[in-house]
Design a protein around this motif. Structure first.
Motif, short mmCIF file in Angstrom:
data_model
loop_
_atom_site.label_atom_id
_atom_site.label_comp_id
_atom_site.label_asym_id
_atom_site.label_seq_id
_atom_site.Cartn_x
_atom_site.Cartn_y
_atom_site.Cartn_z
N ASP A 6 50.13 23.86 30.63
CA ASP A 6 49.61 25.24 30.03
C ASP A 6 49.17 25.12 28.59
OD1 ASP A 6 49.30 27.65 29.49
OD2 ASP A 6 51.37 28.52 30.52
N THR A 7 48.06 25.80 28.54
CA THR A 7 47.58 25.62 27.17
C THR A 7 48.04 26.88 26.51
OG1 THR A 7 45.36 26.94 27.77
CG2 THR A 7 45.59 24.36 27.80
N GLY A 8 48.35 28.11 27.33
CA GLY A 8 48.77 29.03 26.62
C GLY A 8 47.49 30.04 26.38
N ASP A 9 46.28 29.71 26.66
CA ASP A 9 45.01 30.01 26.42
C ASP A 9 44.62 30.84 27.77
OD1 ASP A 9 42.76 31.40 26.14
OD2 ASP A 9 41.93 29.52 25.27
N ILE A 10 44.74 32.12 27.77
CA ILE A 10 44.56 32.74 29.18
C ILE A 10 42.92 32.79 29.61
CG2 ILE A 10 43.96 35.20 28.16
CD1 ILE A 10 45.49 36.27 30.46
N PHE A 11 42.06 32.41 28.58
CA PHE A 11 40.82 32.48 28.78
C PHE A 11 40.41 30.98 29.36
CE2 PHE A 11 41.44 35.74 25.44
CZ PHE A 11 40.97 36.85 26.17
N ASP A 12 41.10 30.13 29.32
CA ASP A 12 41.08 28.60 29.80
C ASP A 12 41.19 28.55 31.35
OD1 ASP A 12 41.26 26.06 30.85
OD2 ASP A 12 42.36 25.34 29.02
N ASN B 81 41.86 26.55 33.38
CA ASN B 81 43.09 25.76 34.08
C ASN B 81 44.38 26.75 33.81
OD1 ASN B 81 41.35 23.87 34.95
ND2 ASN B 81 41.33 22.99 32.92
N CYS B 82 44.34 27.57 33.01
CA CYS B 82 45.53 28.08 32.50
C CYS B 82 46.35 28.91 33.71
CB CYS B 82 45.41 29.30 31.24
SG CYS B 82 46.77 30.63 31.31
N PRO B 83 47.56 28.52 33.96
CA PRO B 83 48.12 29.08 35.33
C PRO B 83 48.14 30.62 35.23
CG PRO B 83 49.39 27.27 34.32
CD PRO B 83 48.25 27.59 33.10
N THR B 84 48.28 31.24 34.01
CA THR B 84 48.33 32.62 34.04
C THR B 84 47.11 33.14 34.82
OG1 THR B 84 49.57 32.51 31.99
CG2 THR B 84 48.52 34.42 32.44
N ARG B 85 46.03 32.51 34.57
CA ARG B 85 44.80 32.82 35.14
C ARG B 85 44.87 32.99 36.60
NH1 ARG B 85 39.14 32.22 32.26
NH2 ARG B 85 38.29 31.40 34.30
N VAL B 86 45.34 31.84 37.03
CA VAL B 86 45.55 31.72 38.54
C VAL B 86 46.44 32.94 39.08
CG1 VAL B 86 46.39 30.14 40.28
CG2 VAL B 86 45.17 29.07 38.32
N GLY C 58 39.89 45.51 38.66
CA GLY C 58 40.68 44.48 39.32
C GLY C 58 39.72 42.98 39.61
N ASP C 59 38.69 43.13 39.52
CA ASP C 59 37.86 41.94 39.68
C ASP C 59 38.12 40.79 38.87
OD1 ASP C 59 36.50 42.03 37.60
OD2 ASP C 59 34.41 42.45 38.34
N LYS C 60 37.37 39.78 39.34
CA LYS C 60 38.02 38.39 38.55
C LYS C 60 37.95 38.20 37.38
CE LYS C 60 37.56 33.53 39.54
NZ LYS C 60 37.40 32.51 40.47
N ALA D 243 49.80 44.51 30.08
CA ALA D 243 51.15 44.56 30.66
C ALA D 243 51.29 43.54 31.88
CB ALA D 243 51.63 45.94 31.14
N VAL D 244 50.11 43.71 32.76
CA VAL D 244 49.86 42.90 33.84
C VAL D 244 49.94 41.23 33.38
CG1 VAL D 244 48.64 42.23 35.94
CG2 VAL D 244 48.96 44.62 35.17
N ALA D 245 49.18 41.17 32.35
CA ALA D 245 48.96 39.78 31.90
C ALA D 245 50.23 39.28 31.18
CB ALA D 245 47.79 39.59 30.93
N THR D 246 50.94 40.06 30.92
CA THR D 246 52.20 39.66 30.31
C THR D 246 53.20 39.23 31.33
OG1 THR D 246 51.90 40.78 28.23
CG2 THR D 246 54.24 40.27 28.90
N TRP D 247 53.15 40.01 32.34
CA TRP D 247 54.06 39.63 33.60
C TRP D 247 53.54 38.45 33.99
CZ3 TRP D 247 53.23 38.41 38.54
CH2 TRP D 247 54.54 38.31 39.24
N ALA D 248 52.44 38.15 34.28
CA ALA D 248 51.85 36.87 34.74
C ALA D 248 52.14 35.74 33.92
CB ALA D 248 50.27 36.85 34.83
#
Lengths: 116, 116
Positions: free
Chosen positions: A2-8, A10-15, B21-23, B96-101
């Motif tokens: 996890d790169t910690g970068d939500i804009f990547d 591959n970041c799991p957070t984005r998944v 809520g889109d990608k 808040a949603v991003a933080t949850w993720a």
DNA sequence: ATCACCGGTATCCACAAGGTACTTATAGCA
DNA sequence: TGCTATAAGTACCTTGTGGATACCGGTGAT
């Protein structure tokens, strides 16, 4: 990993964000917040969802641990869906977005028409 | 016209929910929270977005009044995107949603693998 | 004369979503 | 002995949107 970068990408957070931000998951979650519910009830409450797509959504949410699926061996079949603790913990954030939408709907629709 | 029922497909709130809520919209919003940004910069920060889709997303967000698009008559061209007040007001709920993720990513991925 | 820069379009393709019909198994009813 | 209704989906086909890639237009620098 996890790169910690939500804009990547591959970041799991984005998944995760992609999943819970899909068209129906948030609605299902909000719906189940009132308590467990059966398939047909969900389908009729969430207007416009087709059975195939609802099934897909529920299966995905189950895999992610947001909901449980309990099958009762009866005829006709009975299947109940319910939120897990994890699912319940997502309620407030989702609800905040929904509240924002309700609050600002009028303004957005106004702007949208003006620019059309 | 607004039934107030978020589960009704004609409910405007749901229309709004579908949009934000889109990608990509949430990512763009989070990105612009740091300040105005140019097209190419956005494109490179938000990994994986193609120009066509980014353009679509930005146009939609502009129509909805979430962002502004300012063109400078220079060569090479310069176009800056920035959040409006409305856009900024959406930052906290999205965040808040991003933080949850981020908080629950590990658990979700664990469950997802277990059920695979 | 050519290249690089930037903010996009144009074009094509694939996958996912949507619509509708069908299935399965049993209980109740005529 | 059929016939029907029911719940929870599947199967199948069509449609639409997203994604990949290539290209454009004007100008200043090399």
């Amino acid at each position: 990993m996890d790169t910690g970068d939500i804009f990547d990408p591959n970041c799991p957070t984005r998944v995760v964000l992609d999943r819970i931000g899909d068209k129906w998951s948030a609605l299902v979650l909000l719906c189940l917040a009132d308590g467990p519910m059966r398939f047909t009830r969900l389908r009729s409450r969430i207007g416009g969802v087709t059975p195939k797509v609802l099934t897909q959504t529920l299966r995905t949410m189950e895999q992610d641990g947001l909901i449980t699926r309990e099958v009762f061996a009866e005829v006709p079949p009975r299947v109940e869906y319910a939120l897990t603790d994890l699912g319940r913990s997502l309620h407030d954030p989702i609800s905040a977005v929904a509240t924002w939408a309700e609050t600002h709907v009028a303004e957005i629709l106004r702007r949208r028409e003006r620019s059309a």
